[in-house]
Design a protein around this motif. Structure first.
Motif, PDB file in Angstrom:
ATOM      1  N   GLN A  51       0.847  -1.204   0.000  1.00  0.00           N
ATOM      2  CA  GLN A  51       0.000   0.000   0.000  1.00  0.00           C
ATOM      3  C   GLN A  51       0.874   1.243   0.000  1.00  0.00           C
ATOM      4  O   GLN A  51       0.596   2.217  -0.706  1.00  0.00           O
ATOM      5  CB  GLN A  51      -0.908  -0.010   1.238  1.00  0.00           C
ATOM      6  N   TRP A  52       1.972   1.206   0.787  1.00  0.00           N
ATOM      7  CA  TRP A  52       2.863   2.372   0.857  1.00  0.00           C
ATOM      8  C   TRP A  52       3.507   2.628  -0.504  1.00  0.00           C
ATOM      9  O   TRP A  52       3.596   3.765  -0.969  1.00  0.00           O
ATOM     10  CB  TRP A  52       3.922   2.093   1.936  1.00  0.00           C
ATOM     11  N   ARG A  53       3.928   1.542  -1.206  1.00  0.00           N
ATOM     12  CA  ARG A  53       4.542   1.722  -2.539  1.00  0.00           C
ATOM     13  C   ARG A  53       3.515   2.262  -3.544  1.00  0.00           C
ATOM     14  O   ARG A  53       3.848   3.076  -4.401  1.00  0.00           O
ATOM     15  CB  ARG A  53       5.132   0.413  -3.057  1.00  0.00           C
ATOM     16  N   ALA A  54       2.256   1.800  -3.425  1.00  0.00           N
ATOM     17  CA  ALA A  54       1.226   2.248  -4.372  1.00  0.00           C
ATOM     18  C   ALA A  54       0.987   3.754  -4.205  1.00  0.00           C
ATOM     19  O   ALA A  54       0.626   4.450  -5.157  1.00  0.00           O
ATOM     20  CB  ALA A  54      -0.067   1.470  -4.146  1.00  0.00           C
ATOM     21  N   GLN A  55       1.223   4.258  -2.985  1.00  0.00           N
ATOM     22  CA  GLN A  55       1.041   5.699  -2.764  1.00  0.00           C
ATOM     23  C   GLN A  55       2.273   6.480  -3.198  1.00  0.00           C
ATOM     24  O   GLN A  55       2.174   7.502  -3.857  1.00  0.00           O
ATOM     25  CB  GLN A  55       0.792   5.975  -1.272  1.00  0.00           C
ATOM     26  N   THR A  56       3.489   5.984  -2.816  1.00  0.00           N
ATOM     27  CA  THR A  56       4.680   6.809  -3.040  1.00  0.00           C
ATOM     28  C   THR A  56       5.231   6.676  -4.458  1.00  0.00           C
ATOM     29  O   THR A  56       5.676   7.650  -5.057  1.00  0.00           O
ATOM     30  CB  THR A  56       5.792   6.440  -2.049  1.00  0.00           C
ATOM     31  N   THR A  57       5.237   5.434  -5.030  1.00  0.00           N
ATOM     32  CA  THR A  57       5.768   5.274  -6.403  1.00  0.00           C
ATOM     33  C   THR A  57       4.756   4.481  -7.220  1.00  0.00           C
ATOM     34  O   THR A  57       5.014   3.313  -7.584  1.00  0.00           O
ATOM     35  CB  THR A  57       7.105   4.499  -6.387  1.00  0.00           C
ATOM     36  N   PRO A  58       3.591   5.080  -7.531  1.00  0.00           N
ATOM     37  CA  PRO A  58       2.512   4.288  -8.139  1.00  0.00           C
ATOM     38  C   PRO A  58       2.894   3.688  -9.497  1.00  0.00           C
ATOM     39  O   PRO A  58       2.433   2.598  -9.834  1.00  0.00           O
ATOM     40  CB  PRO A  58       1.374   5.297  -8.279  1.00  0.00           C
ATOM     41  N   ASP A  59       3.752   4.380 -10.306  1.00  0.00           N
ATOM     42  CA  ASP A  59       4.001   3.895 -11.665  1.00  0.00           C
ATOM     43  C   ASP A  59       5.291   3.086 -11.799  1.00  0.00           C
ATOM     44  O   ASP A  59       5.713   2.745 -12.896  1.00  0.00           O
ATOM     45  CB  ASP A  59       4.039   5.081 -12.643  1.00  0.00           C
ATOM     46  N   HIS A  60       5.921   2.818 -10.675  1.00  0.00           N
ATOM     47  CA  HIS A  60       7.161   2.019 -10.733  1.00  0.00           C
ATOM     48  C   HIS A  60       6.809   0.560 -11.052  1.00  0.00           C
ATOM     49  O   HIS A  60       5.961  -0.057 -10.409  1.00  0.00           O
ATOM     50  CB  HIS A  60       7.865   2.124  -9.374  1.00  0.00           C
ATOM     51  N   SER A  93       2.892  -6.643 -17.510  1.00  0.00           N
ATOM     52  CA  SER A  93       3.715  -6.148 -16.409  1.00  0.00           C
ATOM     53  C   SER A  93       2.784  -5.503 -15.383  1.00  0.00           C
ATOM     54  O   SER A  93       1.623  -5.222 -15.675  1.00  0.00           O
ATOM     55  CB  SER A  93       4.720  -5.124 -16.928  1.00  0.00           C
ATOM     56  N   LEU A  94       3.306  -5.308 -14.183  1.00  0.00           N
ATOM     57  CA  LEU A  94       2.501  -4.730 -13.105  1.00  0.00           C
ATOM     58  C   LEU A  94       3.276  -3.607 -12.436  1.00  0.00           C
ATOM     59  O   LEU A  94       4.425  -3.810 -12.038  1.00  0.00           O
ATOM     60  CB  LEU A  94       2.216  -5.793 -12.037  1.00  0.00           C
ATOM     61  N   THR A  95       2.630  -2.450 -12.296  1.00  0.00           N
ATOM     62  CA  THR A  95       3.247  -1.381 -11.489  1.00  0.00           C
ATOM     63  C   THR A  95       2.732  -1.540 -10.066  1.00  0.00           C
ATOM     64  O   THR A  95       1.812  -2.324  -9.819  1.00  0.00           O
ATOM     65  CB  THR A  95       2.839   0.009 -12.008  1.00  0.00           C
ATOM     66  N   CYS A  96       3.277  -0.741  -9.162  1.00  0.00           N
ATOM     67  CA  CYS A  96       2.845  -0.826  -7.761  1.00  0.00           C
ATOM     68  C   CYS A  96       1.342  -0.595  -7.645  1.00  0.00           C
ATOM     69  O   CYS A  96       0.634  -1.332  -6.941  1.00  0.00           O
ATOM     70  CB  CYS A  96       3.582   0.215  -6.913  1.00  0.00           C
ATOM     71  N   LEU A  97       0.882   0.404  -8.360  1.00  0.00           N
ATOM     72  CA  LEU A  97      -0.532   0.768  -8.240  1.00  0.00           C
ATOM     73  C   LEU A  97      -1.431  -0.312  -8.851  1.00  0.00           C
ATOM     74  O   LEU A  97      -2.442  -0.707  -8.267  1.00  0.00           O
ATOM     75  CB  LEU A  97      -0.787   2.128  -8.928  1.00  0.00           C
ATOM     76  N   GLN A  98      -1.028  -0.817 -10.063  1.00  0.00           N
ATOM     77  CA  GLN A  98      -1.854  -1.851 -10.711  1.00  0.00           C
ATOM     78  C   GLN A  98      -1.994  -3.076  -9.814  1.00  0.00           C
ATOM     79  O   GLN A  98      -3.077  -3.647  -9.685  1.00  0.00           O
ATOM     80  CB  GLN A  98      -1.207  -2.280 -12.039  1.00  0.00           C
ATOM     81  N   LEU A  99      -0.873  -3.455  -9.177  1.00  0.00           N
ATOM     82  CA  LEU A  99      -0.921  -4.644  -8.311  1.00  0.00           C
ATOM     83  C   LEU A  99      -1.861  -4.376  -7.128  1.00  0.00           C
ATOM     84  O   LEU A  99      -2.686  -5.219  -6.780  1.00  0.00           O
ATOM     85  CB  LEU A  99       0.501  -4.972  -7.804  1.00  0.00           C
ATOM     86  N   HIS A 100      -1.758  -3.160  -6.555  1.00  0.00           N
ATOM     87  CA  HIS A 100      -2.593  -2.821  -5.396  1.00  0.00           C
ATOM     88  C   HIS A 100      -4.072  -2.874  -5.783  1.00  0.00           C
ATOM     89  O   HIS A 100      -4.888  -3.474  -5.090  1.00  0.00           O
ATOM     90  CB  HIS A 100      -2.197  -1.416  -4.902  1.00  0.00           C
ATOM     91  N   LYS A 101      -4.419  -2.249  -6.924  1.00  0.00           N
ATOM     92  CA  LYS A 101      -5.826  -2.208  -7.371  1.00  0.00           C
ATOM     93  C   LYS A 101      -6.361  -3.625  -7.618  1.00  0.00           C
ATOM     94  O   LYS A 101      -7.465  -3.969  -7.225  1.00  0.00           O
ATOM     95  CB  LYS A 101      -5.921  -1.410  -8.681  1.00  0.00           C
ATOM     96  N   ARG A 102      -5.510  -4.432  -8.286  1.00  0.00           N
ATOM     97  CA  ARG A 102      -5.941  -5.785  -8.640  1.00  0.00           C
ATOM     98  C   ARG A 102      -6.161  -6.602  -7.355  1.00  0.00           C
ATOM     99  O   ARG A 102      -7.143  -7.348  -7.246  1.00  0.00           O
ATOM    100  CB  ARG A 102      -4.814  -6.394  -9.484  1.00  0.00           C
ATOM    101  N   ALA A 103      -5.277  -6.419  -6.386  1.00  0.00           N
ATOM    102  CA  ALA A 103      -5.385  -7.173  -5.129  1.00  0.00           C
ATOM    103  C   ALA A 103      -6.657  -6.765  -4.382  1.00  0.00           C
ATOM    104  O   ALA A 103      -7.328  -7.598  -3.777  1.00  0.00           O
ATOM    105  CB  ALA A 103      -4.156  -6.906  -4.259  1.00  0.00           C
ATOM    106  N   GLU A 104      -7.000  -5.481  -4.470  1.00  0.00           N
ATOM    107  CA  GLU A 104      -8.231  -5.025  -3.790  1.00  0.00           C
ATOM    108  C   GLU A 104      -9.447  -5.738  -4.366  1.00  0.00           C
ATOM    109  O   GLU A 104     -10.323  -6.190  -3.628  1.00  0.00           O
ATOM    110  CB  GLU A 104      -8.391  -3.512  -3.989  1.00  0.00           C
TER     111      GLU A 104
END
Length: 1473
Positions: free
Chosen positions: A894-903, A918-929
């Motif tokens: 969750q912290w990575r999805a906020q600080t570096t969402p497109d990494h 491929s998955l960025t931090c944010l994509q992985l977070h959204k998918r997991a939700e």
């Protein structure tokens, strides 16, 4: 101390010493030896040995028809091995022995069927045996191969049908175990130390063994060589005399294959043609200034066996030209068995010209342009045809220079040694002449006598009588070619009658086959014969041929005193010959000697029983003008005692002079100075060794008991190969193995000679027959010779390498056996009975308490074995993420999805190397939700419920994992079933789902359909699946709130895997352990968001799963994911990705590395041209739970070195069930080290370092560097006490990322507490350790690590569960498997496991099934030599039968269960006796 012939000393004949029997000639009994063998077998029958019969796949059973088989006479023509076989039923004995056979067969029916462990289906055993015996009568009577109608039609049903499936293998193994429990020979007492702790027993002399008691022998002199006035001064002078005064006298008559006279060579023709040949050799080869051949040069004589006339002309032409003829065999093909060695002889003799006949020249193999190619190993030769029509006439004034015989070399006779090498024995002109004179005197040859010669005229007795002595006396030779003998074995007898010949030269095989072919012909009359020279009279079996021959032909005018055995050798020429007498009252000498005595080199008349005796006949007396003595076969040439067997030595002008070009060997053989007991030489002249073993009996009669070449010294006792052949042939004579088709030799295994018997089996024999025969041969040899046979192999008819005259080429056969290309169709190994010098089994010492061990270590200055990685707490960590201290991975994401969402965190590659997704931090977070929402909504799951994730390797798996964490569920990753192999893979999935108590299964749509398909329902009960959710269509909304775990010690996930021993275990990983694990790897590998790591691993358990799913989220680096299954399509995928993404760190498994090594071996050049560059790689880590596979990592490094891969980059990691990663080679720190340990010390749980390349050394590579936060200690697995540096013990580990226990359904807490919470029994008893179940040791190296401390290296040796306790020692399967794989190129893979104290070796065979049986002796030898273990069972299977798990580890226990349940469908199973 030399005694003249008229005072031959009579040996002190004390009754013990010498009772040489002179039986009168009545032949009521058949051969003594055959009777002895039958009696011995009868004795064995009472003891009933149950030997399990090997199992063989149907396709391996050789089915040949009798029509395709060449009749025996072709194969009988053994040159060295002669006609063998005892007691062949001849027509007169036939009827008697047949009844005896039949009655024996009926009595024996019951026991034979039981002894082969198969109940016979189809008729009782006795009836079957009877059918065999009746078929046998035809064979006995007809001599040639029986017609198919007379061959027995009884074929036993396949053995396997009669036992219930499960008990088949286990019944055989039980039988083997029972047989091996039977009492063996008394164990041996003494030992010699083999370099280190392993003690091999050394044979101590038996205190009761017989010792020689006689006086020292006296050398015996033959009668003086009479000087006859008209003897020629040289052989050429004799030829000149006869050629000029009686040119019309016949010299040689040759025969065609129909037995019709082909050509008569007169003395006039021989003289004129020889002159022509001499002139042409000297003047027509090369130029006038530079002739190719000068007097004294050597030339080869290459003539076929059916052309003695051309040979004779060429031989005498050479003598006249004063060049040295070297007669050799015609090379049949370019790679003929013995011809390469002959080539070496020609090369060393400097031969440049070969004389040959027209017909032979046309028959030689030709190259494309018509020239004769150079044969393998041969020098370049000019081929010169000696037929008169091709030669120029010598000028009238040219005449050969005929001198008196001198010391120049006359000719060179080749001799094949035991090892197959060929030597040339030089014979001088004076020796040649003296030998002819001695033969003339002892045989009483006179002018114009007719002599029939069946022997090879190029060498030995055939040359001496049929080419040389005959010319000296102007005799007429009738030469019978070998090809005629094959067609008509009686031909020589017919020629004796037709020409009223006075003398015939034969071998015992010619008498034997004449008997077999003899059908009461009316017109045979042998009364003209005054002498029948038996050339191999020194052979132990010639006596039975002589007796049987006399028995049949005495009624045809053959007189007993006519039979004259002789003994000869290439070095000493004729050694002794029985003189033809006119007095039929003086019977020949016979000795019935005890085999037991002979094996100790002592002459004893057998008193107790007539079972193990050797009957020998005399070979007459010493040659005229010669002096003979007997010397000890080993050591200094010292005179023997009168009752001792030794090597016969001769001092005479008429012997060979030297081995051409070999001065050292010449000195040992031709220039022997014989010493008496006092150490003084017995004669001023040197003696020549004959290579024959024997003794001189009363009356100066010479007896030969064997050859030095055939001598096998087994545990200090001497056995003669010929005697063992005779015993084998006396087991059901003629029924199973033809005479002359059996070879006996010894191979050295474990510091002693071991006897090997190889025979060609008759094509009409069944499996049952051959096995029966083999077990009986073993029993017979054991009873009669008191020696075990190490290996008995049967090969299909006509497949053994032959000598030019049809005998078996012994050294070539031995070579094939040793290199595994003999292709036998049946093999029986008996290492248990033969190998008596194994080290004593290790007695476990009464356990010393752990405290004493510790004190002992301190006193001897040994360090207690413990080590640790860097301390996690002290390391400064600059990463922002650490400022907020996250205990849970879900929070890190969750912290990575906020600080570096497109990494980008994850990139998945396709088999083409393109980015699939491929998955960025944010994509992985959204998918997991979304997944968490779905679990709560559709799955109605509670916190802490278990969810099975069944996904192929990829990004869905990662998202599903974090979805579970977000929903508070416990994920379990499960490998999906293989669509092509549902039956075997689906039950494992089902088992994990059930054992892990999963509340639901999450998967993709494709797999969800597969789980419920028709194929699946055949394998498992599909109705019993928990709810299956497919994540391909996710709900749009996110969950109300994400689950936040309260206690870091709760479960994060379960790690399920199958261990190599086949045990399924799930390990509980808490949130604390998971975070600590990721942190430890991050520090060791220096992972940061800017890094890229390529991962080619299965993401289902262990370190593979952690690297695939967790580390990127924790450390922020990008993971390039390469599913290992894609490499099967494109083996270069992983390395191309590493190069393309410029990756510095990569992880793979052994199976991936092996795939690259095998699949890309030949493609490195093309990969280089595609720009593949591995120079940026600094760590390439193999993830494993086993001892590092050093050979594989080294060959991988070597192969890709050209593509820039630095060898130091390749390393391994080590993890196990209780701790998924203990060691991992990081970026900093010293290179992994390799040590060499003594394998024999390891078996005693000791660690002893040795130099590289020393015997019994085993290379071990360090398993990577110990991870930060990990402490290791080596403990004794039994007493749980700490161990010192030099001990092998169990690796125990203490660290924050240990698993917290096994997750078991049945709550088997005992197992859990022991593995995860152990304490030392002494020393530091407070710390809680986890037991890895692996044996290893620690070494403090000279290297320093990053912190400046000395570096401690951990070496893993093997799993405790897999280690085998055999003979009190600990063996690791991998070591035995490595030895086995090295033995033969066709062994692709190997696995070993123990079963009731027996070692079972399973090998996968690549190649034809015919090679399966070659592997049995090789595997047995290798394991004996390298590991001092006897293999109990060898199983040969197809490729792919040995089960291997996803990590590339062998599942040996699965294999064992499959073997015992008879599910392997093996090609061959051998039960070693």
């Amino acid at each position: 101390n030399i005694i003249s012939s008229n005072q031959i000393p009579l040996v002190q004949s004390s009754s013990v010493l010498y009772k040489l029997l002179f039986p009168s000639f009545h032949f009521s009994s058949s051969d003594v030896h055959t009777e002895a063998v039958q009696a011995a077998l009868a004795k064995h029958k009472e003891r009933k040995m149950a030997v399990p019969m090997p199992s063989k796949r149907r396709s391996l059973v050789v089915q040949t028809s009798m029509d395709a088989y060449t009749p025996p006479d072709t194969s009988s023509g053994s040159e060295e091995e002669g006609g063998q076989g005892e007691g062949t039923p001849t027509s007169s004995q036939g009827s008697v022995s047949m009844e005896h056979w039949i009655s024996r067969a009926i009595h024996q029916g019951s026991t034979t069927s039981s002894s082969s462990s198969s109940t016979q289906s189809g008729g009782s055993g006795a009836a079957g045996r009877l059918a065999d015996v009746l078929a046998q009568t035809h064979v006995g009577k007809s001599g040639n191969s029986p017609s198919p109608s007379s061959a027995s039609t009884y074929i036993p049903q396949p053995v396997t049908l009669t036992l219930p499936a499960i008990s088949r293998v286990s019944a055989k193994i039980q039988q083997l175990v029972n047989t091996l429990k039977q009492p063996r020979r008394p164990p041996l007492r003494e030992f010699f130390v083999d370099d280190f702790e392993e003690l091999l027993e050394v044979q101590q002399p038996d205190p009761n063994q017989p010792r020689p008691e006689g006086a020292q022998m006296v050398a015996i002199r033959g009668e003086p060589l009479g000087v006859v006035t008209n003897w020629p001064p040289s052989l050429e002078a004799a030829l000149q005399r006869w050629g000029t005064i009686s040119p019309k006298a016949p010299c040689l008559t040759t025969m065609d294959t129909n037995g019709k006279p082909l050509y008569v060579l007169t003395y006039g023709k021989l003289w004129s043609r020889s002159i022509k040949v001499a002139y042409n050799i000297l003047h027509k080869l090369g130029t006038k200034q530079e002739p190719m051949v000068r007097p004294g040069d050597r030339v080869a004589l290459v003539f076929p066996n059916n052309d003695p006339a051309a040979f004779m002309v060429a031989f005498y032409g050479c003598l006249l030209a004063e060049v040295v003829p070297v007669p050799i065999e015609v090379p049949l093909t370019r790679k003929d068995a013995g011809s390469q060695q002959i080539g070496f002889l020609l090369g060393s003799c400097g031969v440049t010209v070969a004389l040959t006949s027209d017909a032979c020249h046309k028959g030689l193999p030709k190259g494309p342009t018509g020239e004769i190619p150079q044969f393998k190993g041969w020098p370049k030769l000019l081929w010169f045809v000696t037929e008169s029509k091709h030669l120029s006439k010598p000028p009238r004034d040219w005449f050969p220079h005929i001198k008196d015989a001198n010391n120049d070399t006359a000719y060179i006779e080749y001799k094949t040694c035991k090892d197959g090498s060929v030597l040339g024995v030089t014979v001088t002109r004076i020796a040649l002449l003296t030998h002819c004179q001695a033969l003339t005197q002892s045989c009483g040859y006179t002018e114009a006598e007719i002599i029939v010669n069946v022997l090879d005229f190029k060498k030995d007795v055939g040359l001496w009588h049929g080419i040389l002595t005959s010319v000296m006396n102007m005799m007429h030779v009738i030469s019978i070619p070998y090809s005629l003998m094959k067609v008509n074995p009686l031909s020589w007898i017919q020629k004796v009658c037709q020409y009223k010949a006075k003398v015939a030269c034969v071998k015992s095989r010619d008498m034997h086959w004449a008997l077999v072919a003899h059908r009461d012909q009316r017109d045979i009359n042998l009364s003209s014969l005054r002498m029948l020279v038996v050339a191999d009279g020194s052979n132990p079996w010639s006596i039975s041929s002589c007796d049987a021959f006399l028995n049949v032909f005495q009624s045809k005018g053959l007189r007993p005193e006519v039979i004259c055995p002789c003994a000869s050798s290439a070095e000493a020429l004729t050694v002794a010959i029985r003189r033809p007498t006119d007095d039929s009252n003086q019977p020949p000498g016979r000795g019935v000697l005890s085999m037991q005595g002979l094996s100790y080199g002592v002459i004893r008349v057998d008193s107790e029983e007539r079972l193990s005796v050797l009957t020998v006949q005399d070979v007459g007396t010493v040659m005229p003008g010669a002096l003979m003595c007997v010397v000890k076969p080993e050591g200094v040439p010292q005179l023997c005692r009168t009752d001792e067997i030794g090597e016969l030595c001769v001092c005479s002008i008429a012997t060979g002079m030297s081995y051409y070009g070999l001065s050292g060997m010449t000195k040992n053989t031709f220039e022997v100075c014989v010493l008496s007991d006092s150490g003084a030489p017995i004669s001023e002249y040197p003696f020549t060794r004959t290579g024959l073993l024997g003794f001189i009996g009363p009356g100066g009669l010479v007896f030969v008991s064997g050859k030095m070449d055939g001598l096998m010294v087994v545990s200090g006792r001497r056995h003669n190969a010929d005697d063992i052949v005779a015993t084998a042939l006396a087991v059901e004579p003629m029924k199973f193995v033809y005479r002359g088709r059996i070879a006996v030799f010894s191979v050295t295994v474990l510091h002693d000679e071991r006897i090997v018997v190889v025979a060609e089996q008759r094509p009409d024999s069944t499996e049952e027959d051959s096995f029966q025969w083999m077990s009986r041969v073993l029993q017979a040899i054991d009873s009669i010779h008191n020696v075990g046979v190490f290996c008995l192999a049967l090969v299909p008819a006509n497949t053994l390498p032959k000598t030019p005259l049809g005998g078996i080429h012994l050294s070539e056969t031995k070579q094939l056996f040793l290199e595994g290309s003999l292709h036998p169709c049946n093999v029986l190994m008996c290492p248990h009975t033969c190998v008596t010098n194994l080290p004593k089994p290790r007695q476990k010492q009464p356990e010393i308490g752990p405290a004493s061990v510790m004190v002992g270590n301190l006193v001897s200055g040994k360090r207690i074995a413990q080590a640790s990685g860097r301390d996690l707490g002290q390391i400064e960590d600059n990463d922002q993420a650490r400022k907020v201290c996250f205990l849970f991975l879900s929070e890190v994401l969750q912290w990575r999805a906020q600080t570096t969402p497109d990494h980008v965190l994850f990139t998945l590659l396709s088999s083409k190397g393109a980015v699939l997704s491929s998955l960025t931090c944010l994509q992985l977070h959204k998918r997991a939700e979304k997944i968490a929402a779905m679990l709560m909504e559709r799955g109605h799951l509670q916190d802490g419920d278990h969810v099975a994730l069944v996904y192929p390797p990829g990004i869905d798996l990662i998202a599903a994992f974090y979805g579970c964490l977000y929903a508070g569920c416990v994920p379990i990753t499960v490998r999906p079933p293989h669509p092509q192999n549902i039956a075997t893979t689906l039950p494992t999935v089902k088992m994990i789902v059930e054992v892990s108590r999963s509340a639901c299964v999450m998967t993709s749509q494709v797999i969800s359909k597969l789980l419920k398909s028709k194929e699946a329902s055949a394998a498992v009960d599909v109705r019993a699946w928990p709810p299956v959710l497919d994540t391909d269509d996710l709900p749009k909304k996110k969950p109300p709130q994400l689950y936040k775990p309260s206690n870091p010690d709760t479960l994060a996930y379960l790690d399920f895997s199958v261990s190599t021993t086949g045990m399924l275990a799930g390990v509980k990983m808490s949130h604390t352990a998971t975070s600590a694990f990721c942190r430890s790897i991050k520090l060791q590998c220096e992972l940061y968001p800017s890094r890229e790591v390529a991962i080619c691993l299965d993401p289902y358990c262990g370190l593979g799963f952690v690297l695939w799913c967790l580390c990127s989220v924790y450390s922020g680096h990008q993971s390039i994911l390469i599913p290992p299954s894609e490499l099967e399509v494109n083996p270069a995928l992983w390395l191309l990705a590493v190069s393309q993404f410029r990756v510095r760190d990569t992880f793979c498994s052994y199976s991936v590395m092996e795939l690259c090594t095998k699949g890309l071996g030949l493609q490195t050049e093309s990969l280089k041209s595609r720009g593949l560059d591995l120079s940026r790689v600094r760590t390439c880590v193999v993830v494993a739970e086993e001892r590092p596979r050093i050979a594989l990592t080294q060959s991988f490094s070597k192969l890709f070195k050209d593509l820039g891969l630095h060898p130091r980059a390749v390393s391994t990691s080590f993890g196990c069930r209780v701790n998924l990663a203990i060691c991992l080679q990081g970026t900093s720190g010293p290179d992994p080290t390799t040590v060499y340990v003594d394998m024999r010390a390891l078996r005693h749980d000791r660690v002893r370092l040795v130099e590289r390349g020393s015997p019994h050394s085993l290379p071990l590579m360090e398993s990577g560097k110990i991870l930060p936060g990990v402490r290791i200690i080596i403990a004794n697995p039994e007493t749980k006490g700490p161990l010192g540096d030099s001990h092998l013990g169990e690796i125990w580990v203490h660290c924050a990322h240990n698993g917290s226990g096994y997750f078991t359904v049945y709550g088997d807490e005992a197992l859990q507490s022991d593995h995860f919470n152990s304490r030392l029994s002494f020393g530091d008893t407070q710390t809680v350790w986890a037991r890895t179940g692996y044996l290893g040791f620690l070494r403090r190296t000279e290297l320093t690590d990053a912190s400046g401390e000395r570096h401690d290296a951990l070496y893993v040796v093997g799993a405790l569960d897999e280690a085998m306790e055999l003979r009190g020692m600990r063996y690791h399967p991998i070591d035995i498997e490595t030895s086995v794989i090295r033995t033969h190129k066709s062994i692709m893979e190997c696995a070993v496991f123990p079963w009731t104290n027996l070692l079972v070796v399973v090998v996968e065979l690549e190649g034809s099934e015919q090679e399966a049986l070659d592997l049995v002796p090789l595997v047995t030898n290798a394991v004996l030599e390298e590991h001092y273990l006897i293999v109990g069972v060898v199983v040969v299977v197809d490729i792919g039968v040995i089960p291997i798990n996803s990590r590339g580890e062998k599942q040996r226990m699965h294999l064992r269960d499959g073997f015992l349940a008879d599910q392997l469908d093996p090609i061959y199973v051998a039960y070693n006796m």
